[in-house]
Design a protein around this motif. Structure first.
Motif, mmCIF file in Angstrom:
data_model
loop_
_atom_site.group_PDB
_atom_site.id
_atom_site.type_symbol
_atom_site.label_atom_id
_atom_site.label_comp_id
_atom_site.label_asym_id
_atom_site.label_seq_id
_atom_site.Cartn_x
_atom_site.Cartn_y
_atom_site.Cartn_z
ATOM 1 N N PRO A 43 0.821 -1.227 0.000
ATOM 2 C CA PRO A 43 0.000 0.000 0.000
ATOM 3 C C PRO A 43 0.848 1.266 0.000
ATOM 4 C CG PRO A 43 -0.018 -1.042 2.164
ATOM 5 C CD PRO A 43 0.667 -1.991 1.245
ATOM 6 N N ARG A 44 2.063 1.211 0.552
ATOM 7 C CA ARG A 44 2.965 2.371 0.574
ATOM 8 C C ARG A 44 4.329 1.949 0.027
ATOM 9 N NH1 ARG A 44 0.534 1.789 5.343
ATOM 10 N NH2 ARG A 44 -1.084 3.311 5.931
ATOM 11 N N GLY A 46 6.497 3.562 -1.591
ATOM 12 C CA GLY A 46 7.536 4.585 -1.501
ATOM 13 C C GLY A 46 8.436 4.378 -0.289
ATOM 14 N N VAL A 47 7.824 3.963 0.829
ATOM 15 C CA VAL A 47 8.622 3.712 2.039
ATOM 16 C C VAL A 47 9.605 2.573 1.792
ATOM 17 C CG1 VAL A 47 8.515 2.991 4.457
ATOM 18 C CG2 VAL A 47 6.775 4.540 3.525
ATOM 19 N N ALA A 94 5.057 -0.036 5.443
ATOM 20 C CA ALA A 94 5.073 -0.183 3.984
ATOM 21 C C ALA A 94 4.173 -1.296 3.488
ATOM 22 C CB ALA A 94 6.513 -0.449 3.516
#
Length: 437
Positions: A43-44, A46-47, A94
């Motif tokens: 879902p994240r 970028g982290v 993340a």
């Protein structure tokens, strides 16, 4: 002759450092590949991408840090473990909670084990226990509850890292023991070499002064008596092993343990001091040239027509052993005794035989002489041949003279196949092994 110091470094853990460096790179690529295959499920992402960028740069930039124990400092270990723990704790940020609950991998994945193994190799099982415990705590926080697979992975890392750390400690102890044994062996050889030099030089002179003083009489007799006392004292010192040994292993700066030295990279170091030689010292020399000065009115030399090539050190030791054998002939068989030197150049070895026509050696006399500190045969002859990988055999029959056979392997030296030995006229070369002392 000038001395040259040789340093022999042993490190049984160095292959472990090389393996660890490779493991860190491979597991970093594995973690990045694992993320790439499941990118759409994060879902994240970028982290995770930011973390993997830091992880990749850190892994490649710190490869020299895991090259050896000297470079792997405590500060590096702390930073490396912090990066691994940070990746574990960032996983819930993340990744999706469902994937984490299903046992999905953490961001650093199995790269974390490399950080723990660095602790194990550097500091042993105690450091490994501390690092693996920190990793275990981070995994439990990341999962939120002690699930079965989490506990299984934690125990596996904990046990494996402690076991590796213990093996490293045992290997280091064995390495120090081996280095100490090599040091003792080197010191013993140096002591024997000094004892041979003393026997061939100082003791022979003292014995001659004692004999000549007794013959001349007067003040010379007193001088001979004092020389005899000093000879006995020096023989006792030599046979007792109290000769100073310049060859030794010294501790490196900062090592106050008193044990065998360990260099900055964690390997044991043995330093030996050998005689240095001039340029071309490895060039084979002709043994015949070294034995020629021994020939004389009462010493006949029989040698091959072609050069007898040996390593310089081996040739010198053989010539010195022959000299010691001839000294024994003069001392024990009398000035009028005759001696013969035979040099045989065999394909695999060089055999030098010294024979005399003296009264021979009574049974048990050599053992008695050795007990009295008279080590001419034990050190000056057998000791020299043993040091160069050869052997010395003494054959004596009372009333029929003594024969000393020196056998030296050639190794890679040039041989003189097809050459025959020229025998000195009247040399009694009888090869019967009648009685060995």
């Amino acid at each position: 002759m000038p001395k040259r110091q040789h340093v022999m470094r042993m490190s049984v853990e160095q292959p472990l450092w090389r393996a660890l460096a490779g493991y860190r790179v491979l597991t970093m690529l594995y973690a990045v590949g694992l993320f790439a295959t499941g990118y759409d499920r994060f879902p994240r992402p970028g982290v995770a991408i930011a973390y993997y960028c830091v992880l990749s740069v850190w892994t490649l930039a710190t490869l020299p840090k895991v090259a050896n124990a000297a470079n792997c400092t405590k500060r590096f270990l702390a930073a490396d473990l912090t990066l691994a723990l940070t990746g574990i704790l960032l996983t819930p940020v993340a990744d999706a909670p469902a994937r984490i609950a299903d046992g999905g991998p953490t961001l650093p994945s199995i790269w974390t084990a490399g950080s723990v193994l660095a602790f194990a190799i550097k500091g042993g099982w105690r450091w490994a226990a501390v690092a693996s415990t920190a990793v275990a705590a981070a995994n439990l926080v990341e999962r939120g509850s002690p699930a079965r697979d989490t506990v299984h992975n934690v125990i596996l890392v904990w046990v494996a890292s402690i076991a590796i750390g213990y093996v490293v400690e045992v290997a280091r102890a064995s390495e120090r023991t081996l280095a100490r044994a090599l040091e003792i062996e080197a010191a013993t050889r140096e002591r024997e070499r000094l004892a041979r030099d003393i026997h061939d030089g100082v003791l022979q002179v003292l014995a001659m002064v004692q004999r000549r003083g007794a013959v001349i009489g007067g003040e010379a007799a007193e001088l001979g008596r004092l020389a005899g006392e000093q000879e006995v004292a020096l023989r006792t010192l030599v046979s007792g092993g109290l000769v100073p040994v310049p060859r030794a292993t010294r501790d490196t700066p900062g090592d106050t343990s008193g044990d065998t030295a360990a260099d900055a990279s964690g390997g044991a170091v043995v330093r030996t001091v050998d005689e240095d030689s001039d340029d071309g010292a490895d060039k084979p020399v002709d043994l015949r040239a070294l034995l020629a000065p021994y020939a004389g009115a009462r010493v006949s030399l029989a040698e091959p027509g072609a050069p007898v090539l040996l390593r310089p050190a081996a040739a010198r030791e053989v010539a010195a052993a022959v000299g010691a054998a001839l000294d024994n002939v003069r001392r024990h068989a009398g000035e009028g005794a005759r001696a013969w030197i035979l040099v045989e150049d065999e394909p695999e070895s060089v055999i030098v035989t010294v024979r005399d026509d003296g009264p021979g050696i009574p049974q048990g006399r050599l053992a008695q002489a050795e007990g009295e500190g008279r080590l001419g045969v034990a050190l000056s002859i057998r000791g020299r041949l043993r040091d160069i990988g050869g052997s010395a055999e003494l054959i004596s029959v009372p009333g029929q003279g003594t024969e000393v056979e020196l056998n030296v392997p050639k190794n890679t030296n040039t041989t003189n196949d097809g050459e025959h030995t020229r025998s000195a006229k009247g040399a009694p070369w009888t090869r019967g092994k009648a009685e060995s002392r």
